[in-house]
Design a protein around this motif. Structure first.
Motif, short mmCIF file in Angstrom:
data_model
loop_
_atom_site.label_atom_id
_atom_site.label_comp_id
_atom_site.label_asym_id
_atom_site.label_seq_id
_atom_site.Cartn_x
_atom_site.Cartn_y
_atom_site.Cartn_z
N GLY A 140 23.25 -28.86 13.55
CA GLY A 140 23.52 -30.14 14.17
C GLY A 140 22.37 -30.64 15.02
N ARG A 141 22.57 -31.84 15.58
CA ARG A 141 21.50 -32.45 16.38
C ARG A 141 21.13 -31.59 17.56
NH1 ARG A 141 21.43 -35.63 20.79
NH2 ARG A 141 23.70 -35.81 20.80
N LEU A 142 22.13 -31.04 18.27
CA LEU A 142 21.84 -30.20 19.43
C LEU A 142 21.10 -28.94 19.02
CD1 LEU A 142 25.13 -30.53 21.52
CD2 LEU A 142 22.91 -31.62 21.93
N GLY A 143 21.49 -28.38 17.88
CA GLY A 143 20.81 -27.19 17.39
C GLY A 143 19.37 -27.50 17.01
N GLN A 144 19.15 -28.67 16.41
CA GLN A 144 17.79 -29.06 16.06
C GLN A 144 16.93 -29.25 17.31
OE1 GLN A 144 18.48 -32.54 13.65
NE2 GLN A 144 18.42 -31.36 11.74
N GLU A 145 17.50 -29.88 18.32
CA GLU A 145 16.75 -30.09 19.55
C GLU A 145 16.41 -28.76 20.22
OE1 GLU A 145 19.19 -32.62 21.90
OE2 GLU A 145 18.71 -34.45 20.76
N ARG A 146 17.36 -27.84 20.22
CA ARG A 146 17.12 -26.52 20.81
C ARG A 146 16.03 -25.80 20.02
NH1 ARG A 146 21.96 -25.26 21.32
NH2 ARG A 146 22.26 -24.19 19.32
N SER A 147 16.08 -25.91 18.69
CA SER A 147 15.07 -25.28 17.85
C SER A 147 13.69 -25.86 18.11
CB SER A 147 15.44 -25.45 16.37
OG SER A 147 14.46 -24.88 15.54
N GLU A 148 13.61 -27.18 18.28
CA GLU A 148 12.32 -27.83 18.55
C GLU A 148 11.77 -27.40 19.91
OE1 GLU A 148 13.06 -31.96 18.14
OE2 GLU A 148 13.32 -31.87 15.96
N ARG A 149 12.67 -27.27 20.90
CA ARG A 149 12.21 -26.81 22.22
C ARG A 149 11.68 -25.39 22.14
NH1 ARG A 149 16.93 -29.53 24.01
NH2 ARG A 149 18.06 -27.56 24.15
N THR A 150 12.38 -24.54 21.39
CA THR A 150 11.92 -23.15 21.23
C THR A 150 10.57 -23.11 20.54
OG1 THR A 150 14.19 -22.34 21.11
CG2 THR A 150 12.47 -20.90 20.25
N ARG A 151 10.43 -23.89 19.49
CA ARG A 151 9.15 -23.93 18.77
C ARG A 151 8.03 -24.42 19.70
NH1 ARG A 151 7.42 -24.18 13.40
NH2 ARG A 151 5.48 -25.36 13.13
N GLY A 152 8.34 -25.44 20.52
CA GLY A 152 7.34 -25.93 21.46
C GLY A 152 6.93 -24.87 22.46
N ARG A 153 7.89 -24.10 22.97
CA ARG A 153 7.55 -23.02 23.91
C ARG A 153 6.68 -21.97 23.24
NH1 ARG A 153 13.00 -23.04 25.19
NH2 ARG A 153 13.29 -20.93 24.35
N LEU A 154 6.99 -21.65 22.00
CA LEU A 154 6.20 -20.65 21.29
C LEU A 154 4.76 -21.13 21.07
CD1 LEU A 154 8.87 -19.47 18.70
CD2 LEU A 154 7.79 -18.04 20.45
N VAL A 155 4.60 -22.39 20.73
CA VAL A 155 3.26 -22.94 20.55
C VAL A 155 2.49 -22.87 21.87
CG1 VAL A 155 1.94 -25.06 20.12
CG2 VAL A 155 3.81 -24.41 18.59
N ARG A 156 3.14 -23.28 22.96
CA ARG A 156 2.44 -23.28 24.24
C ARG A 156 2.12 -21.86 24.70
NH1 ARG A 156 0.99 -26.81 27.87
NH2 ARG A 156 0.69 -26.18 30.02
N GLU A 157 3.09 -20.95 24.62
CA GLU A 157 2.83 -19.58 25.07
C GLU A 157 1.84 -18.89 24.15
OE1 GLU A 157 3.59 -18.46 27.87
OE2 GLU A 157 4.99 -20.01 28.49
N GLY A 158 1.89 -19.21 22.86
CA GLY A 158 0.89 -18.68 21.94
C GLY A 158 -0.50 -19.17 22.33
N ALA A 159 -0.59 -20.45 22.67
CA ALA A 159 -1.88 -21.01 23.08
C ALA A 159 -2.41 -20.32 24.33
CB ALA A 159 -1.75 -22.51 23.32
N VAL A 160 -1.53 -20.08 25.30
CA VAL A 160 -1.95 -19.41 26.53
C VAL A 160 -2.55 -18.05 26.21
CG1 VAL A 160 -1.13 -18.33 28.66
CG2 VAL A 160 -0.33 -20.63 28.04
N ARG A 161 -1.89 -17.30 25.32
CA ARG A 161 -2.38 -15.95 24.98
C ARG A 161 -3.63 -16.02 24.11
NH1 ARG A 161 1.93 -16.64 27.98
NH2 ARG A 161 2.27 -14.71 29.16
N PHE A 162 -3.71 -16.95 23.18
CA PHE A 162 -4.93 -17.09 22.37
C PHE A 162 -6.11 -17.48 23.24
CE2 PHE A 162 -1.97 -18.30 18.67
CZ PHE A 162 -1.97 -17.00 18.17
N ASP A 163 -5.86 -18.37 24.19
CA ASP A 163 -6.92 -18.81 25.10
C ASP A 163 -7.39 -17.65 25.98
OD1 ASP A 163 -8.61 -20.55 26.69
OD2 ASP A 163 -7.00 -20.58 28.17
N ARG A 164 -6.44 -16.83 26.42
CA ARG A 164 -6.75 -15.75 27.36
C ARG A 164 -7.36 -14.54 26.65
NH1 ARG A 164 -1.56 -13.89 30.26
NH2 ARG A 164 -1.77 -16.01 31.12
N SER A 165 -6.80 -14.19 25.49
CA SER A 165 -7.17 -12.92 24.85
C SER A 165 -7.83 -13.06 23.50
CB SER A 165 -5.91 -12.05 24.69
OG SER A 165 -5.25 -11.87 25.92
N GLY A 166 -7.92 -14.28 22.98
CA GLY A 166 -8.43 -14.45 21.63
C GLY A 166 -7.36 -14.14 20.61
N TYR A 167 -7.65 -14.48 19.36
CA TYR A 167 -6.66 -14.26 18.31
C TYR A 167 -6.32 -12.78 18.17
CZ TYR A 167 -4.37 -14.28 13.77
OH TYR A 167 -3.47 -14.11 12.75
#
Length: 216
Positions: free
Chosen positions: A2-29
Motif C-alpha cells: 500500500g501507499r504507507l508501505g511504499q512510503e516506508r520503503s522509500e524512507r528506508t531506501r533513502g536512509r540506506l543510501v545516505r548511511e552508505g554514502a557516509v561509510r563510502f566517504d569515510r572508509s572507501g568502497y
C-alpha cells in the motif's frame, strides 16, 4: 504494498543510501561493510538486501543520487541567471555540497576508486559519472556564455576556456581539503576575479558577482 508501505520503503531506501554514502566517504568502497551500513540505517541486513542486492548496487545508487542533485542544481542555476554567472555560482554550489552532503562527497570518492571496486565483468557504468556530469556542465555553461556573447571573441582562442574547465574540475579537491567555509569562499572569489578578465570583453568584469550567492 500500500501507499504507507511504499512510503516506508522509500524512507528506508533513502536512509540506506545516505548511511552508505557516509561509510563510502569515510572508509572507501573496500572499507565500508554492509553490516555497518545496515546498523547505522537501523535495519537488518536482510532488509538492506531487499533494497540492494550487493554493495556495488548500493554504491551505484549513491552515485546516481549525487548525479541527480548536481544536474538539478545546474539546471536551477542556468534558469536563474546568465550562463557565465551560473558557472560562477555552480562552483560555489559544488564546494558547499562537498562540505555538507556526504552523498556528493562519496560519489566523487567512488569515482576516483572506480578500478578498485568495479569487480569482474563489464565496467561499472556511471561510477565516474559525477566527475563527467560536472565537467560536462561546466563546458555547457561556457558554450552558453559563448552563444550569449558573454565571452571574448574567438580570435583569442580556446585557451582561457580550457583553463576554466581545468580550474572548475579542480574545485573538488579544494572543496574537500579546505574546511573553513569563509576561507574557501575567499579563495573562490579570488579565483574568479583572476579568471574573469581573460574571459569577458574589456569593461564587462563588473557585470558579474564573484562572491558567493547569499544562499550559500
Amino acid at each position: 504494498m500500500g501507499r504507507l508501505g511504499q512510503e516506508r520503503s522509500e524512507r528506508t531506501r533513502g536512509r540506506l543510501v545516505r548511511e552508505g554514502a557516509v561509510r563510502f566517504d569515510r572508509s572507501g568502497y573496500a572499507g565500508a561493510t554492509l553490516a555497518e551500513i545496515a546498523s547505522a540505517a537501523g535495519v537488518t541486513k536482510g532488509a538492506l538486501y531487499f533494497h540492494f542486492t550487493s554493495k556495488e548496487e548500493l554504491a551505484r545508487a549513491v552515485v546516481a543520487h549525487a548525479e541527480r542533485a548536481l544536474r538539478g542544481a545546474l539546471g536551477m542555476l542556468r534558469a536563474g541567471s546568465s550562463p557565465l554567472q551560473a558557472l560562477i555560482d555552480a562552483g560555489y554550489w559544488l564546494v558547499a555540497a562537498l562540505h555538507t552532503d556526504p552523498v556528493v562527497r562519496a560519489a566523487f570518492r567512488l569515482g576516483h576508486e572506480d578500478g578498485a571496486w568495479q569487480g569482474e565483468g563489464e565496467p561499472v557504468a556511471g561510477v565516474r559519472g559525477i566527475q563527467g556530469v560536472w565537467a560536462g556542465g561546466v563546458r555547457e555553461l561556457l558554450a552558453g556564455a559563448r552563444r550569449a556573447g558573454e565571452l571574448r571573441g574567438r580570435s583569442g582562442g580556446t585557451g582561457p576556456e580550457s583553463l576554466v574547465v581545468a580550474a572548475a574540475c579542480g574545485l573538488e579537491v579544494l572543496g574537500v581539503a579546505t574546511r573553513d567555509r569563509a576561507d574557501l569562499h575567499r579563495r573562490m572569489e579570488a579565483l574568479w576575479e583572476w579568471l574573469l578578465p581573460s574571459l569577458v570583453p574589456p569593461g564587462a568584469v563588473g557585470s558579474y558577482r564573484t562572491a558567493a550567492p547569499p544562499a550559500l
